[in-house]
Scaffold this active site. Structure first.
Site: not given
Ligand SMILES: O=P(O)(O)O[C@@H]1C[C@H](O)[C@@H](CO)O1
Ligand SMILES: Nc1nc2[nH]cnc2c(=O)[nH]1
Length: 350
Positions: A126, A305
């Protein structure tokens, strides 16, 4: 709650106009004072704290959870004047999806640190920049970096930029995220168009709209049944067909948990029973804030994932941020194309 009730508080929280801590608030009380040694002490009850004044301000800034309309207006004016653009579409880039902002033409870039009263991004993937420019002929602004609850920001602060977008002129919010796939039919790299959400943080009594409601943004009790714009979902499905990716595009339900931990298997089982298809740590509070101020919302999850929902699932099904970032990088071209084409559709009908 560490909200503020007056403009004096705004200045104090940001350590800007009120650096000496010597002003008197609107209610006649003196804000916290900073001693020359760097410790701060309340003049009324003499509370001592070992934080330096800079640390105290930093914590205050992080916990600041209410932004009066006028402060949001100032931020919006700063962006509109600085860019010379009144954007119509706002894009929030999910983890590893910062390239959605890189396709913006004639970009004017604002680092979050340089935007008055703006939080800073603390998560890898980010970048912490606001990019304003054009995409497919439409005026757009994109957040290359969003704010998450687990970073220590209250929800109202996480989604404050959505209100900034609104006052900049934004009518459409595109929110994107990286998420874990719970629906067994989802594969890594698939895209899930969000048509609903389960607000787990809301179940726990937390909302970006908590606290006094300012009707200039929206009503006290907003309805959320039509939060995800059906026309935009249908257009995205059509676009996915022309891109030849329809078999990897789904329409489903997202849920946001507080993070930063990924979920346990029992939690994932529970979410699945509730009808959740993908789980993440963002977006829901942004959508709530956008709907509150009557923006049209389009949102999608990139499935980075596959979530293990059985104890017998393989051990290597454990999620990791490295995997999330790697999958997002691999799929960024497809995500960029989907977003550009949808922006073009909106622009065509404007
Ligand atoms: O900002 P996002 O929701 O795309 O990011 C996801 C949630 C956590 O910030 C991170 C975990 O790997 O990815
Ligand atoms: N909470 C949550 N956030 C994610 N962001 C990317 N993968 C995941 C996941 O498996 N769980």
């Amino acid at each position: 709650m560490t909200g503020y009730s007056s403009k004096t508080d705004v200045a104090t929280a940001n350590g800007k106009q009120n650096g000496s801590g010597n002003q008197t608030g609107e209610n006649g009380t003196k804000p916290t004072e900073f001693t020359p040694q760097g410790n701060h002490a309340s003049s009324e009850n003499n509370i001592q704290c070992s934080l330096t004044s800079d640390e105290f301000r930093a914590v205050n800034l992080m916990r600041q959870d209410m932004y009066p309309y006028e402060v949001i207006q100032e931020i919006a004016d700063f962006i509109v004047k600085g860019s010379g653009i009144r954007p119509k579409i706002g894009i929030i880039c999910g983890s590893g999806l910062g390239s959605l902002a890189d396709i913006i033409q004639n970009p004017k870039v604002f680092d979050y640190e340089k935007i008055p009263n703006f939080p800073v991004s603390t998560v890898e993937g980010h970048a912490g920049r606001l990019v304003v420019g054009t995409l497919e002929g439409a005026n757009v602004m994109a957040m290359q970096g969003r704010f998450h609850f687990y970073e220590g920001y209250p929800l109202a602060k996480c989604s404050m930029p959505v209100r900034v977008m609104k006052l900049c002129g934004v009518e459409y919010l595109f929110a994107t995220n990286a998420a874990g796939g719970i629906n067994p039919k989802y594969a890594v790299g698939d895209i899930m168009l969000m048509h609903d959400h389960v607000n787990m943080l809301g179940f726990a009594g937390n909302s970006p709209l908590q606290g006094p409601n300012d009707p200039r943004f929206g009503p006290r009790f907003p309805a959320l049944v039509n939060s995800y714009n059906k026309d935009l979902i249908n257009k995205a499905i059509e676009i996915s067909k022309t891109m030849g990716i329809e078999s990897s595009v789904h329409v489903g339900v997202y849920s946001c948990l507080g993070g930063p931990t990924y979920e346990t298997i029992a939690e994932l089982k529970a979410l699945r029973m509730m009808g959740v298809d993908a789980v993440g740590m963002s977006t829901v509070h942004e959508v709530i804030t956008a709907r509150h101020c009557d923006m049209k919302v389009f949102a999608f999850s990139l499935i980075t994932n596959k979530c293990a929902t059985e104890y017998s699932d393989k051990k290597d099904d454990e999620a990791s941020h490295d995997e999330v970032m790697a999958v997002a990088k691999n799929r960024q071209k497809t995500c960029c194309e989907l977003v550009s084409r949808l922006v073009a559709e909106i622009q065509k009908t404007a």
